[in-house]
Scaffold this motif. Structure first.
Motif, PDB file in Angstrom:
ATOM      1  N   ALA A 100       0.843  -1.188   0.000  1.00 34.70           N
ATOM      2  CA  ALA A 100       0.000   0.000   0.000  1.00 34.70           C
ATOM      3  C   ALA A 100       0.885   1.246   0.000  1.00 34.70           C
ATOM      4  O   ALA A 100       1.902   1.325   0.652  1.00 34.70           O
ATOM      5  CB  ALA A 100      -0.913  -0.011   1.218  1.00 34.70           C
ATOM      6  N   GLU A 147      -2.645   5.469  -2.645  1.00 28.92           N
ATOM      7  CA  GLU A 147      -3.945   4.838  -2.477  1.00 28.92           C
ATOM      8  C   GLU A 147      -4.903   5.702  -1.653  1.00 28.92           C
ATOM      9  O   GLU A 147      -6.107   5.503  -1.684  1.00 28.92           O
ATOM     10  CB  GLU A 147      -3.767   3.475  -1.795  1.00 28.92           C
ATOM     11  N   ASP A 148      -4.354   6.613  -0.883  1.00 31.09           N
ATOM     12  CA  ASP A 148      -5.208   7.486  -0.084  1.00 31.09           C
ATOM     13  C   ASP A 148      -5.821   8.601  -0.913  1.00 31.09           C
ATOM     14  O   ASP A 148      -6.746   9.270  -0.467  1.00 31.09           O
ATOM     15  CB  ASP A 148      -4.400   8.087   1.078  1.00 31.09           C
ATOM     16  N   GLU A 184      -5.130   7.037  -8.275  1.00 32.62           N
ATOM     17  CA  GLU A 184      -3.775   6.511  -8.175  1.00 32.62           C
ATOM     18  C   GLU A 184      -3.181   6.415  -9.566  1.00 32.62           C
ATOM     19  O   GLU A 184      -3.707   5.716 -10.436  1.00 32.62           O
ATOM     20  CB  GLU A 184      -3.796   5.135  -7.509  1.00 32.62           C
ATOM     21  N   HIS A 187      -9.792   5.379  -6.415  1.00 34.79           N
ATOM     22  CA  HIS A 187      -9.992   4.812  -5.085  1.00 34.79           C
ATOM     23  C   HIS A 187     -11.286   5.321  -4.471  1.00 34.79           C
ATOM     24  O   HIS A 187     -11.461   5.256  -3.255  1.00 34.79           O
ATOM     25  CB  HIS A 187      -8.797   5.119  -4.186  1.00 34.79           C
ATOM     26  N   PRO A 226      -6.576  -8.227   1.158  1.00 41.67           N
ATOM     27  CA  PRO A 226      -7.569  -8.709   0.183  1.00 41.67           C
ATOM     28  C   PRO A 226      -8.193 -10.038   0.603  1.00 41.67           C
ATOM     29  O   PRO A 226      -7.496 -10.943   1.055  1.00 41.67           O
ATOM     30  CB  PRO A 226      -6.751  -8.878  -1.095  1.00 41.67           C
ATOM     31  N   TYR A 249     -10.518   0.788  -7.380  1.00 40.99           N
ATOM     32  CA  TYR A 249     -10.051  -0.217  -6.425  1.00 40.99           C
ATOM     33  C   TYR A 249     -10.888  -0.161  -5.160  1.00 40.99           C
ATOM     34  O   TYR A 249     -11.047   0.898  -4.545  1.00 40.99           O
ATOM     35  CB  TYR A 249      -8.578   0.015  -6.097  1.00 40.99           C
ATOM     36  N   ASP A 250     -11.438  -1.321  -4.780  1.00 41.40           N
ATOM     37  CA  ASP A 250     -12.251  -1.453  -3.569  1.00 41.40           C
ATOM     38  C   ASP A 250     -11.358  -2.014  -2.465  1.00 41.40           C
ATOM     39  O   ASP A 250     -11.031  -3.191  -2.450  1.00 41.40           O
ATOM     40  CB  ASP A 250     -13.427  -2.390  -3.852  1.00 41.40           C
ATOM     41  N   ASP A 251     -10.955  -1.127  -1.516  1.00 41.61           N
ATOM     42  CA  ASP A 251     -10.027  -1.581  -0.489  1.00 41.61           C
ATOM     43  C   ASP A 251     -10.709  -2.368   0.620  1.00 41.61           C
ATOM     44  O   ASP A 251     -10.025  -2.951   1.469  1.00 41.61           O
ATOM     45  CB  ASP A 251      -9.256  -0.398   0.093  1.00 41.61           C
ATOM     46  N   GLY A 306     -10.416  -5.709  -1.571  1.00 50.18           N
ATOM     47  CA  GLY A 306      -9.181  -5.914  -2.312  1.00 50.18           C
ATOM     48  C   GLY A 306      -9.464  -6.404  -3.706  1.00 50.18           C
ATOM     49  O   GLY A 306      -9.031  -7.487  -4.106  1.00 50.18           O
ATOM     50  N   ARG A 312      -2.619  -6.447  -2.083  1.00 50.91           N
ATOM     51  CA  ARG A 312      -3.727  -5.721  -2.705  1.00 50.91           C
ATOM     52  C   ARG A 312      -4.749  -6.622  -3.389  1.00 50.91           C
ATOM     53  O   ARG A 312      -5.891  -6.225  -3.559  1.00 50.91           O
ATOM     54  CB  ARG A 312      -3.180  -4.689  -3.703  1.00 50.91           C
ATOM     55  N   TYR A 313      -4.326  -7.805  -3.797  1.00 53.02           N
ATOM     56  CA  TYR A 313      -5.234  -8.728  -4.483  1.00 53.02           C
ATOM     57  C   TYR A 313      -5.040 -10.137  -3.934  1.00 53.02           C
ATOM     58  O   TYR A 313      -3.915 -10.530  -3.597  1.00 53.02           O
ATOM     59  CB  TYR A 313      -4.975  -8.721  -5.994  1.00 53.02           C
TER      60      TYR A 313
END
Length: 820
Positions: free
Chosen positions: A36, A40-41, A45, A54, A76, A452-454, A457, A522-523
């Protein structure tokens, strides 16, 4: 019982928590793993020349914001597997563990052994056809019929189950109520269920017509409704058999027990299971090797066990047909029935399989004289809009557009029309780059982007369709087309595919649906592919009584073919090997369970020899969108390309599938639906090129969506000239194919590299392939070796290509030898 995993190992942590700690500390960084970052914040990104969001676009769907996992697990999260319903709800749907079926209910874990086929109308679709669904289990909309219910007396009814740990094909869930709690581990293929408790023992409700046939201290043998089980408390513990149909044990204060499904009710078998009952499976791991010299995929399945008592280091596991057909080790005499066919039992801490890999091609070679092919290419080039809208603009339909164009570009090159080839690639490039930009100046676009769905993941597109965003369905179906398009661009424009350009976003798509790296934070590892089942699941949550399902095995195979092409185009050998593994296993599973080429797995009394959809509980002869036979068969043929040749490895099986299609479609061979006519006749060319070409020359009217007349003609004339695929010959390179017309073999290979490659075939043929090019050679057929497995014996005198083969062998492979 607190919210930490109760089992211990050298780290005191779950495997994945341990790995994440190493990644976070910089100890482990996989080649594809990105930790990360501060990026990502932000809302957007930047990834090379592209970007992902994001922030969820307003119109986008998303999976639930609540994930039923313990606090020491985080994203994830896996999806699309037999057990992932546990993450989606506080209690589970039916879990088709095989050979067991299970369900987390209000009162505990219900267990059963479905062993009889039921044939009835297909659920979840409407239509006049009957007897479309064959499954082992209950009727459509109710839970499994439990034999046993396993529970902890101190845990209140309705307490949520939360995933506490998982392996590549195993899961542990926890139900905790204050200081009392129970961890239960289920492992696909395993007849054992393991439980560990805190502040109490276990209760086992006998839910049917039950009898106890063995009772000795800590071991109990019971039969419920004809199904046999062993209950194993720790030595020193005992079972209390009540009059109310419940047996209980305080576990001698040790806090562990196991339950096993037995193949028969006998003290000898019970004792053999007792010997392994205390070797608790704590992790399951698959590893693979692509042996290019032998053109095989070697797969190792390993169990990590914790010996609760004694020093046993082996367990028992039941192998699916796609495993037992190619296993190296001996098997026991025990077996179980299952919705996938007979499952033979292996005793050990693991096992190894070797599956033949027979290559693929990015496109078919230029070996045939195809009338008017240049004009057919020009007809598409002149279209006003190359990215067409048929049923929607989501990631799936956009991908289908890519498939049409990526097939056309190399054909245009073969007819010398470089301008047309570039036109087709430009259309793909423009559309890909549109989607690969999530917005600008910090503002996220509302459509045509990836985000991207955190929480889970995962990388979702907007729009998608088919529940791909809200339920995480079908990501491999959708994204396979995108990666394949990117591979075609990379073939001629490697700079575009560089990580610092648009290759970075492509790799996010790859990591989302087929990530081979367990250390990626992440995945998840192999989102769609289920390593023990040997194939992918399209359903993200498995939130239906019949479990997970997959409709289009061919689109799954296409997704992993795309992965292999992308890996070859970008020079990523690690990804290449993973792609060969995924592609090979998905093919063998498709031949076993969707096409049942050995005629062993689909029930004889169902009335069909082929399944359009494979479910956790059985098979279905219908699609999600209709019950027309044209759709039912085409959905497992499409898209047709250089990755599809496995459909013709067994010509008689392909011919039989064609006959079933024609018979169920009215018997006249005229396809009126109009959606898949090209695809259907392209499939027919794999068993009878003469008939397919005759249809084209006399009755062709227009191309299907995602097809073109140029591609259809090129495919049919190529197979008519070269013959049908010959799976008895292999090569020492991943991108190859061999064709056989009964008199000669045509050898084909593609080389993505910058240097020439010398390719050797198993029958002695050799081929020098120049840099980034395709090459062919031919030579007379001198011998036709037999390849064991789900392939035919190639018989030169029988024709071997044009026309249907006279060889009606099922081509059964040699299962592992039987041991004691």
């Amino acid at each position: 019982m607190d919210d930490t995993h109760t089992s211990t190992d050298r780290t005191g942590l779950t495997r994945r928590t341990y790995l994440r700690a190493l990644v976070a500390g910089g100890v482990l960084t996989g080649s594809g793993a990105l930790t990360a970052s501060a990026a990502e914040d932000a809302a957007i990104e930047q990834i090379g020349a592209g970007s992902i969001a994001h922030v969820k676009p307003e119109a986008a769907g998303a999976p639930p914001r609540t994930v039923y996992a313990t606090d020491d697990l985080d994203a994830p999260y896996p999806s699309n597997d037999w057990w992932t319903t546990l993450l989606w709800r506080p209690l589970s749907e039916n879990l088709w563990v095989h050979p067991l079926a299970a369900r987390v209910t209000e009162t505990g874990l219900a267990l059963s052994y479905p062993d009889e086929w039921q044939v009835r109308d297909a659920p979840f679709t409407s239509g006049p056809r009957t007897d479309d669904f064959a499954e082992m289990g209950p009727s459509d909309e109710r839970p499994i019929d439990a034999d046993l219910t396993l529970s902890h007396p101190g845990v209140s009814d309705g307490t949520a189950a939360r995933v506490a740990d998982y392996g590549d094909w195993s899961v542990t869930y926890r139900r905790a109520d204050g200081a009392a709690g129970i961890d239960v581990t289920l492992t696909q293929g395993s007849p054992f269920v393991y439980c560990e408790t805190a502040n109490g023992g276990v209760e086992v409700g006998l839910d049917g017509d039950a009898s106890v046939w063995h009772e000795r201290d800590h071991v109990l043998g019971v039969t419920v409704d004809g199904h046999h089980y062993g209950l194993f408390a720790p030595p020193g513990g005992s079972w209390d058999v009540g009059d109310d149909g419940t047996v209980a044990s305080d576990l001698g204060g040790e806090g562990y027990a196991s339950v096993a499904l037995l193949p028969e009710a006998s003290p000898k078998v019970l004792n053999e299971f007792r010997r392994r009952a205390y070797a608790f499976v704590t992790d399951t791991t698959v590893t693979w090797e692509y042996d290019a010299d032998r053109s095989v995929v070697v797969t190792e399945y390993d169990f990590e066990v914790d010996a609760k008592h004694g020093d046993a280091e082996e367990t028992l596991t039941a192998l699916y047909p796609h495993q037992s057909r190619w296993v190296r080790e001996d098997l026991t005499d025990w077996s179980y029935v299952s919705p996938r066919g007979e499952m033979s039992v292996r005793a050990g801490s693991g096992f190894t399989t070797e599956h033949p890999f027979r290559g693929l091609l990015p496109f078919l070679p230029d070996v045939a004289d195809v009338p008017n092919l240049a004009a057919h290419v020009d007809a598409v080039e002149s279209e006003e809009t190359l990215i067409r809208d048929w049923q929607g603009e989501g990631t799936y339909w956009t991908g289908k557009n890519y498939e049409r164009l990526l097939q056309l570009a190399p054909i245009a090159e073969q007819v010398g029309d470089a301008a047309a080839a570039e036109t087709f690639r430009d259309a793909m490039r423009d559309e890909l780059e549109t989607w690969f930009s999530a917005g600008s100046d910090g503002t996220v676009d509302e459509t045509d982007l990836f985000w991207y769905d955190d929480v889970w993941g995962t990388l979702n597109g907007t729009p998608m369709g088919f529940g791909a965003d809200a339920d995480l369905n079908d990501h491999h179906f959708h994204y396979g087309y995108w990666v394949k398009a990117a591979a075609e661009l990379a073939r001629v424009d490697p700079e575009w595919a560089a990580e610092g350009q648009y290759g970075g976003v492509v790799n996010h798509l790859v990591r989302d649906y087929a990530n081979p790296d367990r250390n990626d934070d992440r995945y998840p590892f192999f989102r769609n592919f289920s390593p023990y089942a040997g194939h992918s699941w399209a359903s993200g949550s498995g939130e239906l009584p019949a479990g997970c399902n997959q409709e289009s095995s061919s689109e799954a195979i296409n997704a992993y073919a795309a992965l292999l092409l992308w890996a070859e185009a970008t020079g990523d050998e690690e990804l290449r090997d993973a792609a060969v593994y995924l592609y090979t296993h998905e093919i063998h599973a498709a031949l076993e369970y969707w096409f049942d080429v050995a005629d062993e797995n689909i029930p004889d009394d169902w009335g069909y020899d082929y399944a359009a959809i494979v479910w956790g509980s059985g098979y279905k002869y219908a699609t999600w969108f209709n019950q027309d036979a044209e759709s039912v068969h085409a959905i497992n043929y499409l898209p047709v390309g250089g990755h599809s040749l496995y459909l013709g490895w067994n010509r008689e099986a392909a011919a039989a599938n064609w006959r079933e299609l024609v018979e169920n479609d009215g018997g006249d061979g005229e396809f009126d639906l109009g959606w898949y006519t090209d695809v259907l006749w392209e499939f027919r060319a794999l068993s009878d090129p003469d008939e397919a070409l005759s249809w084209y020359e006399n009755d062709y009217t227009g191309g299907d969506f995602a097809e073109s007349r140029a591609h259809t003609a090129h495919w049919l004339y190529t197979l008519d000239t070269a013959g049908t695929p010959d799976a008895t010959v292999s090569a020492n390179t991943p991108l190859y194919a061999v064709f056989n017309d009964g008199q000669r073999r045509t050898y084909v290979a593609y080389n993505f590299g910058d240097d020439s490659e010398a390719v050797t075939f198993s029958d002695g043929a050799e081929l020098d392939v120049g840099p980034n090019s395709i090459a062919t050679t031919t030579r007379p057929v001198e011998s036709n070796p037999t390849l064991s497995g789900a392939f035919p014996t190639v018989d030169a005198e029988a024709g071997g290509g044009n026309g249907e083969s006279d060889d009606d062998e099922n081509g059964r492979g040699q299962r592992g030898g039987r041991g004691d």
